[in-house]
Each structure stands twice: as structure tokens, then as C-alpha cells.
Design a protein around this motif. Structure first.
Motif, PDB file in Angstrom:
ATOM      1  N   SER A  19     -61.410  -9.925 -30.848  1.00 14.29           N
ATOM      2  CA  SER A  19     -60.255 -10.229 -32.508  1.00 14.29           C
ATOM      3  C   SER A  19     -59.000 -10.238 -32.993  1.00 14.29           C
ATOM      4  O   SER A  19     -58.204  -9.665 -31.872  1.00 14.29           O
ATOM      5  CB  SER A  19     -61.654  -9.695 -33.798  1.00 14.29           C
ATOM      6  N   TYR A  20     -59.168 -11.091 -33.315  1.00 10.67           N
ATOM      7  CA  TYR A  20     -57.561 -10.983 -33.652  1.00 10.67           C
ATOM      8  C   TYR A  20     -57.081  -9.822 -34.274  1.00 10.67           C
ATOM      9  O   TYR A  20     -57.221  -9.857 -35.568  1.00 10.67           O
ATOM     10  CB  TYR A  20     -57.074 -12.311 -34.083  1.00 10.67           C
ATOM     11  N   SER A  21     -55.580  -9.402 -33.520  1.00  4.67           N
ATOM     12  CA  SER A  21     -54.736  -8.364 -34.691  1.00  4.67           C
ATOM     13  C   SER A  21     -53.696  -8.440 -33.361  1.00  4.67           C
ATOM     14  O   SER A  21     -53.798  -8.543 -32.828  1.00  4.67           O
ATOM     15  CB  SER A  21     -56.358  -6.926 -34.221  1.00  4.67           C
ATOM     16  N   LYS A  22     -52.677  -7.030 -34.285  1.00  5.30           N
ATOM     17  CA  LYS A  22     -51.269  -7.406 -34.038  1.00  5.30           C
ATOM     18  C   LYS A  22     -51.474  -6.072 -32.985  1.00  5.30           C
ATOM     19  O   LYS A  22     -50.388  -5.626 -32.620  1.00  5.30           O
ATOM     20  CB  LYS A  22     -50.446  -6.952 -34.884  1.00  5.30           C
ATOM     21  N   GLN A  23     -52.647  -5.237 -32.327  1.00 10.68           N
ATOM     22  CA  GLN A  23     -52.415  -4.360 -31.765  1.00 10.68           C
ATOM     23  C   GLN A  23     -51.371  -4.226 -30.553  1.00 10.68           C
ATOM     24  O   GLN A  23     -50.306  -3.757 -30.173  1.00 10.68           O
ATOM     25  CB  GLN A  23     -53.417  -3.973 -31.107  1.00 10.68           C
ATOM     26  N   GLN A  24     -51.696  -5.761 -29.881  1.00 12.53           N
ATOM     27  CA  GLN A  24     -51.612  -5.815 -28.186  1.00 12.53           C
ATOM     28  C   GLN A  24     -49.904  -6.250 -28.488  1.00 12.53           C
ATOM     29  O   GLN A  24     -49.300  -6.108 -27.588  1.00 12.53           O
ATOM     30  CB  GLN A  24     -52.258  -6.505 -27.665  1.00 12.53           C
ATOM     31  N   ARG A  25     -50.177  -6.865 -29.312  1.00  6.80           N
ATOM     32  CA  ARG A  25     -48.410  -7.019 -29.992  1.00  6.80           C
ATOM     33  C   ARG A  25     -47.320  -6.374 -29.980  1.00  6.80           C
ATOM     34  O   ARG A  25     -46.586  -6.695 -29.555  1.00  6.80           O
ATOM     35  CB  ARG A  25     -48.213  -9.048 -31.312  1.00  6.80           C
ATOM     36  N   ARG A  26     -48.028  -5.099 -30.878  1.00  8.55           N
ATOM     37  CA  ARG A  26     -46.700  -4.294 -30.710  1.00  8.55           C
ATOM     38  C   ARG A  26     -46.745  -3.803 -29.283  1.00  8.55           C
ATOM     39  O   ARG A  26     -45.445  -2.912 -29.715  1.00  8.55           O
ATOM     40  CB  ARG A  26     -47.798  -3.416 -31.704  1.00  8.55           C
ATOM     41  N   GLU A  27     -48.105  -3.673 -28.409  1.00 11.73           N
ATOM     42  CA  GLU A  27     -47.384  -3.386 -26.928  1.00 11.73           C
ATOM     43  C   GLU A  27     -46.316  -3.317 -26.420  1.00 11.73           C
ATOM     44  O   GLU A  27     -45.669  -3.544 -25.681  1.00 11.73           O
ATOM     45  CB  GLU A  27     -48.715  -3.488 -26.513  1.00 11.73           C
ATOM     46  N   SER A  47     -51.715 -21.740 -30.585  1.00  7.85           N
ATOM     47  CA  SER A  47     -51.179 -22.304 -31.990  1.00  7.85           C
ATOM     48  C   SER A  47     -52.630 -23.341 -33.194  1.00  7.85           C
ATOM     49  O   SER A  47     -53.203 -23.013 -34.351  1.00  7.85           O
ATOM     50  CB  SER A  47     -50.333 -22.880 -33.105  1.00  7.85           C
ATOM     51  N   ASP A  48     -53.363 -23.750 -32.543  1.00  7.16           N
ATOM     52  CA  ASP A  48     -54.122 -25.240 -33.034  1.00  7.16           C
ATOM     53  C   ASP A  48     -55.485 -24.576 -32.621  1.00  7.16           C
ATOM     54  O   ASP A  48     -56.589 -25.745 -33.364  1.00  7.16           O
ATOM     55  CB  ASP A  48     -53.607 -26.802 -32.675  1.00  7.16           C
ATOM     56  N   LYS A  49     -56.142 -23.594 -31.639  1.00  8.23           N
ATOM     57  CA  LYS A  49     -57.681 -23.655 -31.383  1.00  8.23           C
ATOM     58  C   LYS A  49     -57.773 -22.366 -31.795  1.00  8.23           C
ATOM     59  O   LYS A  49     -56.844 -21.486 -31.581  1.00  8.23           O
ATOM     60  CB  LYS A  49     -57.987 -23.951 -30.255  1.00  8.23           C
ATOM     61  N   MET A  50     -58.745 -21.833 -32.173  1.00  8.98           N
ATOM     62  CA  MET A  50     -59.354 -20.858 -32.005  1.00  8.98           C
ATOM     63  C   MET A  50     -60.673 -20.207 -32.420  1.00  8.98           C
ATOM     64  O   MET A  50     -62.014 -21.226 -32.022  1.00  8.98           O
ATOM     65  CB  MET A  50     -58.938 -19.932 -33.852  1.00  8.98           C
ATOM     66  N   ILE A  51     -61.374 -18.769 -31.983  1.00  6.85           N
ATOM     67  CA  ILE A  51     -62.638 -18.617 -32.178  1.00  6.85           C
ATOM     68  C   ILE A  51     -62.967 -17.695 -33.085  1.00  6.85           C
ATOM     69  O   ILE A  51     -62.404 -16.612 -33.655  1.00  6.85           O
ATOM     70  CB  ILE A  51     -62.290 -18.284 -30.894  1.00  6.85           C
ATOM     71  N   ILE A  52     -64.131 -17.868 -33.679  1.00  3.67           N
ATOM     72  CA  ILE A  52     -64.746 -17.170 -34.595  1.00  3.67           C
ATOM     73  C   ILE A  52     -66.025 -16.470 -34.340  1.00  3.67           C
ATOM     74  O   ILE A  52     -66.769 -17.081 -34.269  1.00  3.67           O
ATOM     75  CB  ILE A  52     -65.005 -17.895 -36.052  1.00  3.67           C
ATOM     76  N   ASN A  97     -53.226 -20.816 -40.234  1.00  2.00           N
ATOM     77  CA  ASN A  97     -53.270 -20.113 -42.026  1.00  2.00           C
ATOM     78  C   ASN A  97     -54.560 -19.556 -41.999  1.00  2.00           C
ATOM     79  O   ASN A  97     -54.871 -18.623 -42.487  1.00  2.00           O
ATOM     80  CB  ASN A  97     -52.956 -21.215 -42.435  1.00  2.00           C
ATOM     81  N   LEU A  98     -55.498 -20.257 -41.213  1.00  2.00           N
ATOM     82  CA  LEU A  98     -56.928 -19.936 -41.156  1.00  2.00           C
ATOM     83  C   LEU A  98     -57.437 -18.482 -40.330  1.00  2.00           C
ATOM     84  O   LEU A  98     -57.861 -17.768 -40.833  1.00  2.00           O
ATOM     85  CB  LEU A  98     -58.306 -20.715 -40.857  1.00  2.00           C
ATOM     86  N   LEU A  99     -56.436 -18.916 -39.545  1.00  2.00           N
ATOM     87  CA  LEU A  99     -56.614 -17.615 -38.956  1.00  2.00           C
ATOM     88  C   LEU A  99     -56.282 -16.230 -39.706  1.00  2.00           C
ATOM     89  O   LEU A  99     -56.878 -14.924 -39.377  1.00  2.00           O
ATOM     90  CB  LEU A  99     -55.560 -16.939 -37.307  1.00  2.00           C
ATOM     91  N   ASN A 100     -55.325 -16.330 -39.968  1.00  2.00           N
ATOM     92  CA  ASN A 100     -54.659 -15.128 -40.550  1.00  2.00           C
ATOM     93  C   ASN A 100     -55.100 -14.629 -42.229  1.00  2.00           C
ATOM     94  O   ASN A 100     -55.575 -13.671 -42.716  1.00  2.00           O
ATOM     95  CB  ASN A 100     -53.236 -15.404 -41.460  1.00  2.00           C
TER      96      ASN A 100
END
Length: 809
Positions: A19-27, A47-52, A97-100
Motif C-alpha cells: 500500500s502507498y506510504s512514505k516509508q520507503q521514500r524516507r529511506e 503517476s497515471d496508474k494505481m492499484i487498489i 489526487n485519488l491515491l493521496n
């Protein structure tokens, strides 16, 4: 060049869930990656595709969920991967926007952008991680690591564990922590990735004109251009099979040129006949029928006469040779052609009956019929109807020959004339494929009739020149070599035209064929490809697979859901897709499944005995497969109970898996026959196999073992359907067949024309599958009803369908 159109979203063994989080981005604020063993593989988020992935307790309609979150579903393209997983694409700003906005939604388990590797492979992530621990890592160490990272074990086998991260967890980051722990041989998300099938592009000289097989938007006849992918995906299907010489397609038509340079290697040879000895060696009633029969002249030369190229045209579409550096290719280029010559003119019905019987009696697996009569009466000639019925029931040793009929060219939609399905394409015989025509743009051809009798469509030319100026025939196929035939043109507006006018043996080919006559042998050839992979398919299996795998193209009214397949009056179940059809047969071949009830060995009296059942899977493919599987128990009362469910299950190439399960049947359970049904669902196709056992009153131990060890899973119908009864008219009894895609309550009742109930044939819960019931012409009291017309009506929830039958005393 398209590699494959049919996207198979596979939970691959490079498996990842996130799931989307900022944990890896912090690394690392600039890099996303996963570990392939010890190697870091960089990923770039799109940026134009996502998985839910929805939470299990929050399964919802995605449109409803988006609206509840103040998002318009019309702004996105939503693809359902399974009942909990969705791939959403659209404008980059809106997707971001949807993802966030949804990352903390309680209905969402995980959500992530789709990632892409440097090789261009797109990879989606859900909540799942695949981990294989190193030898020597104890169960206690594994459990401690699971607890510290907040994961649960969804499935464990000898080789690896499938894990699930916590709600709103990050499977990508968590998988990396497993790898970095030093305890794992590998750990990565259970990636959703696209498995590619490698297409085959033949070297036949005019293949680039065969848009029905491979439409790239190329320039066609008269300056027209096609629409990309408005085709049957032939090159992709050829990645599985180009056909088998053991499969025979009968071309019942004006004759086939036996020595044609693009057909001669594929002409059927009667194995029971010795050439030119003037003896009926195989005792089939036809002397020296080495390569078929001529029913016009009653001799063994089925070649065309004069300019009668119609049969050649059909034969070339079905099975012209491939990769011989000339001409065209058929859809089934390694299959055989059985020439059965007719005459399109005034002659006795008996000749057609003999032709049909000759084909199936002499081993034709598929019968292609691009002919008919100018009549919409489905019972026009009973002798022909019975010949077709013999082919579908007695052909291929009782499996049934596949019979295809062109619907007719009777419509003119620009003049508001819908046309009609002509006899015998309109016969009420289960499994007969009634073929309409689509065009180069995946729309209904102007001459192709609109009717509820249409089963399937295949590409052909758009319109006749007298209907729409500038339009004409544009299907390329074989012609009678030399001056006879369609090349050069013999009729306006193409008199004297040479098409083609250059190339090897160019006078042996034509670019001016079309109509539903061209669509029919294309469907017949696809059926031949399917039988080349699995010759044990019944003709009804072939019908079901072709119709359930068709592409729903055009702006037509296809209604239905995943389980209830839509059907339109313009194109039936849709435009045929050879790749999809062959793919499901291919999967059935490679995925062996068995459901067994071992003989019970304990002795009563025991208050409660468990019923033991074994499940066996074998993946014979050279690729990994992933699917959902579950088992349902159907009681004698019709009640259905799910007793096993595995949401995601994978097999590596060559892997065999077996397990023994048990459930309790108490002594006070109803006596009768219980059915176990094992289902297999990869998100595209729903398949099943069954086993049954009987229970005596007061006993819990199974009495009779009716195990089913199948090597091929059977396809479930995807639409509720009520078929025309057969025979009709009838005396004294008739069979009514109906298809049910999901177990549930139904009723099937007989009414007179005044709307009064005559008899209830079925009322209650039935299992999913194809069913049939016999009406013996009696009412609810058992009394014989009078001659005349009656209605029979199938009801299931919102579905209601009524058909008419006639009883003749």
C-alpha cells in the motif's frame, strides 16, 4: 506490432504487495526498489496508474467507493482484477489526487502507484509478499520476524510463504526488510504483471491485407484503413498453435481447387480409400472419394467449375498454407480441408443432406457452411435439420462435430433494413454457431442481419458497393488459378480489375471476397485451432468457449456481469477472439485438476464421520500460474455451502500440488446425493470439476464413491440462457436445455397461450452449469395435453426468458 492483446494479470512468483506510504521514500527520497535475491531492482512509479486492494470485509463496487470519496468514476478507466483488486488509470493529476485522498480510507487495505522497471515492465502491488526462508531458519525466528513487521501468513507450503501486510501497510518496504534481515532466500511483493504471449507474424505475401487476422490500421482496398486491433488476434493465437493435420474442416461449398499452390498441402486425404481403383474401399457409399466428393455431378472431383470460387474463398480463410512466401494464410494453416462440393442453384434438398452427412461421417471435425435459403423459417426443411443434428450429436465419435453457418447478407442498415437470419443458420439445435459479420472498425457490417439468433461475429468487408458508394469486398483469400474466378474481376464495378496484380502466382488470389460467407470459415478455423489443442472438447464446449471469450465491441447493448455474459442482437456474444478462445483451451490442457473421494475405511457405528476429499493440481505449462480456488458442497436439498476457500494460489512450471481435506456430515443430515464442486478462477475464466457421494438415512459415512478425476476442467456458462427445445415440433417428448452461471433459485414452467400454468418442470435451487429437463407433454396432474403451441418460461431473479414450443399429436 502488438505482442498480445489479452492481458493476463498474474500474481507472479516475483510477488509483491504494497500500500502507498512514505516509508520507503524516507529511506531514499528518489528511488523505489525491490530485491531480486540480493540485487536491487529499481522501480519508477507511474503517476497515471494505481492499484487498489480493498479490505476483505469491505468488498464494494468501485464506482460506489469512488463517489463516496468525492471522485467521479467517469474520470478513470477501472479494470477489475478480482473481487478485491482494481487497476485504475487516467489523468496523472487526478490519479495522484485519488491515491493521496484514499490512502487512509478504512475500506482500502492497500493502494500503490503502478511501477515500471527499466525494461518497461509495469508491475502492480497489493498487500501480499512472497518469502522463502533460508535453510536452518527456525519457525520461531520466522514468527518473530512476522510479528515485528506486522504481517500475517496467508498461505504456506513446502517452498514459500505468502504474507499479507497490515491495513495501509507497505508491502514493498516490508518485503525489503525481510530480505535485509538475512533470513530470507528471497522476499518481494506479489507483483501484478502482464504475462506476454509471443505472436507469430507469417511471411505470406498478402498477409498485410488480411485485417481480419491482424489489423494494424493498415491501408486496405479502395484507400480504406482499418482500426488497430479490430481483428481476431490471430498472430497471438498462433503462439499456441497453428492447427493440427489431425483436425479436418469440411468446406461445404462450390468446390475447392485440389492443386492450388496455397491449399494443396492441406487437402484432406481419405485414409480408407485407394486412389483410382474404381472401388469403394472404405464402404462409405462413394467410389474413390480420396479428397472429398462432388454432390452436384456425383463424382470424386470436388474442384470448382467456371468462375465458382466461393468454396476456394472459404477454404483459404479457414486453412490456407502459412509461411510459404506467397499468397495468404488461413486462420488454421496446419489443419486439413475436406472439399464437399455443392451447387448454388435449384436442386433437391437431398443433396444438401447427403453433403452434411458425408462430412461428419467421414471424420470432419468442423463443418463450415457459407450458404442458406432466403427464408427465416427455422423449420424450413426438416431433412436438413436432422442432418445437422446428426452432425452435432454423432460426429467425432459422439463428441459432436462443430457446425458453423453464415447468418445471411440480407440487411441494409443504411436503408433501415435489419435483415434476418436465414435457414439453416436459424435452426434450433444447441451448439450450432450462427455467424454474423463485423467490419474493419469492429462495427456491425451493413449487410449483416440484426437478430437475437446471432451467436458470434467475425470480421469481413463493411458494405456492398450498391449499398454504400465507395465500399466493396475487401477480404483477401485464394482464387481459382489463372483467368477463372474472381481475379480478374468479372462483374461491375470491378470488371477487368486485377487484385492482386503482382506477386508470386498472383492470379491464384483475390482481394474481393466478403460477406458473412467470409466470417463463417474464420469462426470454423478458430474452432479447428481449439480442437487441435484439445480434440476431446465437445461441440458444446467449443460453442461455450468461443462465445464466452468474444470481445464485446461496438456501441451495442451488451448486458451482463462477470458471471452473466452479455449478448447483443448486432454481434451476438461479440467479435470472436481466436487468442482468447485458444488460451482457455491451452490453460485447461496445462492445468490438470482432480477432486477425489477416497474410499472410507472406518466402520460404523461412529456418531460423526468426516468425509475426506483429495485435491490434486498439476501445472504442465512452462509458466507460473496463479488463481483463486474454492470448494462448495451442495446438499440434496439444493443448499450450497462453501467449505474451502483459497484466495490466491500459485503453481510453478511443472509443479504438482495435492492436499487432503475433510468435513463433517452428521448422522441427522439429509439423506441423498451430495456434490462437491472444485472451482478455479484466474480472473478471466471460471472452471470447475465435481465429485459426488451418497448418504443413507441415519448414517454419516458416505455410501457410494462417484469420484471425478478429470484431466480437463469444464467451463461454466457465463450467461443465464434458455435454449430452444429439441425436437420442435415434438411428439411425444422434448428436451429443454438451460444454462445457469451461478447456483441459485430458478423456475422453469410450461404455460398455454392463455397464460395458464400447465406444468412446473423445475422449481428450486440448482447448481451452476448446463442443465436439461424433459417435458413429456403432460400437465401437472399427469394428463396428456392437447396438440398446439405452448410457452416455456425460465425465471431466475431478474432474469426472465420465454420460448415457444409446439406439440403435435
Amino acid at each position: 506490432m502488438k505482442m498480445t492483446k489479452n492481458i493476463i494479470w498474474v500474481l507472479m512468483f516475483i510477488t509483491v504487495s504494497i500500500s502507498y506510504s512514505k516509508q520507503q521514500r524516507r529511506e531514499n527520497p528518489n528511488t523505489f526498489f525491490y530485491y531480486a535475491y540480493e540485487n536491487r531492482i529499481e522501480l519508477t512509479p507511474l503517476s497515471d496508474k494505481m492499484i487498489i486492494r480493498l479490505a476483505e470485509s469491505q468488498q464494494s463496487d468501485m464506482d460506489v467507493l469512488l463517489r463516496a470519496s468525492s471522485h467521479n468514476p467517469d474520470d478513470y478507466t477501472i479494470k477489475t482484477l478480482d473481487k478485491e483488486t482494481f487497476r485504475i488509470s487516467g489523468d496523472a493529476n487526478k490519479v495522484t489526487n485519488l491515491l493521496n485522498s484514499m490512502k487512509d480510507n478504512p475500506a482500502v487495505h492497500t493502494l500503490q502507484p503502478v511501477y515500471i522497471t527499466k525494461d518497461g515492465l509495469e508491475m502492480g502491488i497489493t498487500d501480499e509478499i512472497c518469502v522463502e526462508f533460508l535453510e536452518g531458519v527456525s519457525a520461531e525466528q520466522q514468527e518473530q520476524l512476522h510479528r515485528s513487521l506486522g504481517v500475517r501468513v496467508k498461505r504456506s507450503n513446502t517452498y514459500y510463504d505468502l504474507l499479507s501486510v497490515e491495513i495501509h501497510g507497505n508491502a514493498l518496504s516490508v518485503a525489503n526488510k525481510y530480505q535485509e534481515s538475512g533470513l530470507a532466500k528471497y522476499a518481494h511483493p506479489n507483483f501484478l504483471a502482464k504475462a506476454e504471449t509471443f505472436e507469430h507474424i507469417p511471411n505470406d505475401q498478402y498477409f498485410n491485407k488480411q485485417f481480419a487476422l491482424h489489423n494494424t490500421g493498415q491501408t486496405l482496398n479502395d484507400g480504406h484503413v482499418g482500426t488497430v486491433d479490430a481483428d481476431v488476434d490471430a498472430p497471438e493465437a498462433w503462439g499456441f498453435t497453428q492447427g493440427s493435420p489431425n483436425i479436418v474442416i469440411a468446406i461445404i461449398d462450390e468446390g475447392v481447387t485440389l492443386n492450388h499452390p496455397d491449399l494443396d498441402a492441406n487437402i484432406w486425404v481419405n485414409p480408407g480409400e485407394i486412389p483410382n481403383n474404381n472401388i469403394d474401399d472404405d464402404n462409405n457409399g462413394y467410389i474413390d472419394d480420396v479428397n472429398g466428393w462432388n454432390f452436384q455431378d456425383s463424382n470424386n472431383d470436388p474442384s470448382p467449375k467456371g468462375d465458382e470460387n466461393h468454396g476456394n474463398g472459404c477454404a483459404g480463410i479457414a486453412a490456407a498454407e502459412q509461411d510459404n512466401n506467397e499468397g495468404v494464410t488461413g486462420i488454421a494453416p496446419h489443419c486439413k480441408i475436406m472439399p464437399v462440393r455443392l451447387y448454388y442453384g435449384l436442386w433437391a434438398v437431398q443433396g444438401l443432406v447427403l453433403a452434411i452427412d458425408y462430412a461428419w461421417e467421414n471424420g470432419a471435425d468442423v463443418l463450415s457452411n457459407s450458404w442458406g435459403f432466403n427464408s427465416s423459417d427455422p423449420n424450413l426443411f426438416p431433412a436438413i435439420i436432422e442432418a445437422i443434428n446428426r452432425a452435432t450429436t454423432q460426429g467425432r465419435g459422439g463428441l459432436g462435430s462443430v457446425v458453423c453457418f453464415a447468418a445471411s447478407n440480407s440487411a441494409n442498415h443504411v436503408a433501415n433494413d435489419p435483415g434476418y437470419v436465414a435457414f439453416p443458420a436459424n435452426v434450433n439445435i444447441p451448439g450450432v454457431l450462427t455467424v454474423a459479420a463485423s467490419n474493419r472498425d469492429d462495427l456491425q457490417a451493413n449487410y449483416s442481419p440484426t437478430s437475437s439468433l446471432i451467436d458470434i461475429a467475425a470480421p469481413s468487408h463493411h458494405a456492398n458497393y450498391w449499398q454504400i458508394p465507395g465500399e466493396s469486398f475487401e477480404i483477401w483469400t485464394v482464387d481459382i488459378p489463372g483467368n477463372p474466378g474472381y481475379n480478374p474481376g468479372k462483374k461491375a464495378p470491378h470488371t477487368g480489375e486485377e487484385l492482386p496484380a503482382s506477386g508470386t502466382n498472383y492470379g491464384s488470389y483475390t482481394g474481393r471476397f466478403g460477406g458473412t460467407s467470409a466470417a463463417c470459415p474464420l469462426v470454423a478455423g478458430v474452432a479447428a485451432l481449439m480442437l487441435s489443442l484439445d480434440p476431446l472438447l465437445t461441440q458444446q464446449n467449443v460453442f461455450n468457449i468461443i462465445t464466452c471469450t468474444a470481445d464485446k465491441v461496438g456501441p451495442y447493448n451488451y448486458s451482463g456481469t462477470y458471471f452473466v455474459m452479455g449478448r447483443s442482437n448486432e454481434l451476438g456474444f461479440g467479435r470472436i477472439n481466436a487468442y482468447n478462445a485458444v488460451n482457455i483451451v491451452h490453460q485447461n490442457l496445462f492445468i490438470q485438476a482432480a477432486l477425489d473421494l477416497p474410499i472410507c475405511c472406518w466402520i460404523p457405528p461412529i456418531p460423526i464421520d468426516p468425509v475426506i476429499y483429495d485435491i490434486i493440481y498439476i501445472n504442465n505449462a512452462d509458466f507460473a500460474i496463479t488463481f483463486r480456488r474454492w470448494v462448495e458442497l451442495t446438499w440434496p436439498t439444493g443448499e450450497v455451502e462453501e467449505i474451502l476457500s483459497v484466495e490466491s494460489f500459485g503453481l510453478e512450471p511443472g509443479q504438482e500440488f495435492s492436499e487432503r481435506n475433510r468435513f463433517v456430515v452428521a448422522a441427522d443430515y439429509p439423506a441423498g446425493t451430495y456434490t462437491l464442486t472444485l472451482y478455479w478462477d484466474d480472473g478471466q475464466y471460471l472452471l470447475y470439476t465435481t465429485a459426488t457421494f451418497d448418504k443413507l438415512p441415519g448414517r454419516s459415512q458416505p455410501l457410494v464413491n462417484n469420484s471425478s478425476r478429470t484431466t480437463r476442467l469444464e467451463a461454466l456458462p457465463k450467461t443465464m440462457m434458455l435454449e430452444q427445445n429439441y425436437p420442435n415440433p415434438f411428439n411425444p417428448s422434448t428436451t429443454i436445455r438451460y444454462a445457469v452461471p451461478e447456483a441459485g433459485e430458478i423456475s422453469l414452467k410450461i404455460y398455454n397461450l392463455n397464460g395458464q400454468l400447465v406444468k412446473t418442470l423445475v422449481s428450486g435451487v440448482v447448481t451452476a452449469g448446463n442443465h436439461q429437463v424433459v417435458w413429456d407433454g403432460t400437465d401437472s396432474s399427469g394428463s396428456q395435453v392437447a396438440s398446439g403451441a405452448y410457452l416455456y418460461k425460465l425465471e431466475a431473479g431478474d432474469f426472465v426468458q420465454t420460448r415457444k414450443t409446439v406439440l403435435l399429436q
